[in-house]
Design a protein around this motif. Structure first.
Motif, PDB file in Angstrom:
ATOM      1  N   PRO A 258      24.495  72.379   7.923  1.00 30.51           N
ATOM      2  CA  PRO A 258      24.636  73.526   8.821  1.00 30.51           C
ATOM      3  C   PRO A 258      23.339  73.792   9.579  1.00 30.51           C
ATOM      4  N   ASP A 259      23.468  74.441  10.742  1.00 30.47           N
ATOM      5  CA  ASP A 259      22.308  74.710  11.588  1.00 30.47           C
ATOM      6  C   ASP A 259      21.230  75.493  10.852  1.00 30.47           C
ATOM      7  N   GLU A 260      21.614  76.401   9.961  1.00 30.37           N
ATOM      8  CA  GLU A 260      20.627  77.201   9.226  1.00 30.37           C
ATOM      9  C   GLU A 260      19.740  76.314   8.359  1.00 30.37           C
TER      10      GLU A 260
ATOM     11  N   VAL B  73      19.147  73.035   8.805  1.00 34.51           N
ATOM     12  CA  VAL B  73      18.328  72.199   9.683  1.00 34.51           C
ATOM     13  C   VAL B  73      17.165  73.019  10.224  1.00 34.51           C
ATOM     14  N   GLY B  74      17.441  74.244  10.619  1.00 33.18           N
ATOM     15  CA  GLY B  74      16.387  75.111  11.130  1.00 33.18           C
ATOM     16  C   GLY B  74      15.325  75.401  10.089  1.00 33.18           C
TER      17      GLY B  74
END
Length: 198
Positions: free
Chosen positions: A102-104, A106-107
Motif C-alpha cells: 500500500p502507498d502508506e 511505500v511512503g
C-alpha cells in the motif's frame, strides 16, 4: 607544459560516457583516439600530457595488457553505492517490488531511505543548483551556454539567447570528500549478509 587540472570522479564519468558514444557513432573520432589509447597502454603517455594529432604511420603493436577487473576500475562508484545502502538501505528499497504494498507502507519506507541517503550525500558531496532561480521563474540562456549544465527542451528554434521557464534548476557537485577505497576490500560487496547467532 602547464599543469592540467585534476578531474573529479563525476567529471571523468561524464567524459567517459560522452567519449563512449562518440567512438561508437563517429569513425574519425575513434580513429583519432586509437593511437592515444595504444600509446597509453604501452606506457608512453604520461598523465596529463597533451594529446597530439595521430600520425599516419602505424603504431607498434602494444605488449599484452593485464586488464583491470571492472570492480577495481569502478571501485569509487561501488563504494558510494555501498555507503548509500549502509546509511539509507537504498539497494534494499530499489530491489523490492513496491507495487504489491500500500502507498502508506511505500511512503514510510521512502522516508527512511530518503533520510539516510540525504545524510550521506550531505556528508560527502557539496551540491549547488546550476541556476540560482526558482523553478517556474523566467530565465535567459545566453549565447555560448554550457550544454552540459543547461538542457533546452520544448520549442528550440533560432539562435541564443533563449528565454524560457526554468523546469529544474539542476545540480552541480562543487566538492567531493569520499574516503579512499582500500585495496584489501572487495568493492563488489555492497552489503554483507548478516547472520544473528543464538
Amino acid at each position: 607544459m602547464t599543469d592540467q587540472p585534476s578531474l573529479s570522479f563525476f567529471a571523468r564519468l561524464w567524459l567517459a560516457l560522452v567519449c563512449f558514444w562518440r567512438i561508437w557513432l563517429d569513425r574519425s573520432f575513434a580513429q583519432a583516439v586509437l593511437p592515444v589509447r595504444q600509446a597509453d597502454v604501452a606506457g608512453r603517455l604520461p598523465t596529463g600530457a597533451p594529446v597530439a594529432e595521430p600520425t599516419p604511420a602505424a603504431p607498434p603493436a602494444p605488449p599484452p595488457v593485464v586488464a583491470v577487473p571492472p570492480e577495481r576500475e569502478h571501485a569509487s562508484a561501488l563504494q558510494l553505492l555501498a555507503m548509500l545502502q549502509r546509511e539509507g538501505r537504498l539497494i534494499d528499497f530499489l530491489q523490492e517490488d513496491v507495487a504489491a504494498f500500500p502507498d502508506e507502507d511505500v511512503g514510510a519506507a521512502a522516508r527512511i531511505v530518503h533520510e539516510g541517503c540525504r545524510k550521506l550525500v550531505r556528508q560527502y558531496l557539496t551540491l549547488e543548483p546550476v541556476l540560482p532561480q526558482s523553478e517556474g521563474d523566467r530565465v535567459q540562456v545566453p549565447a555560448g551556454f554550457d550544454a552540459q549544465r543547461i538542457r533546452l527542451t520544448g520549442n528550440v528554434a533560432g539562435q541564443p539567447p533563449y528565454n524560457g521557464a526554468l523546469k529544474h534548476h539542476g545540480w552541480v557537485t562543487t566538492a567531493v570528500t569520499l574516503p579512499s577505497t582500500s585495496p584489501a576490500m572487495d568493492p563488489r560487496v555492497l552489503a554483507p549478509a548478516e547472520v544473528e547467532l543464538s
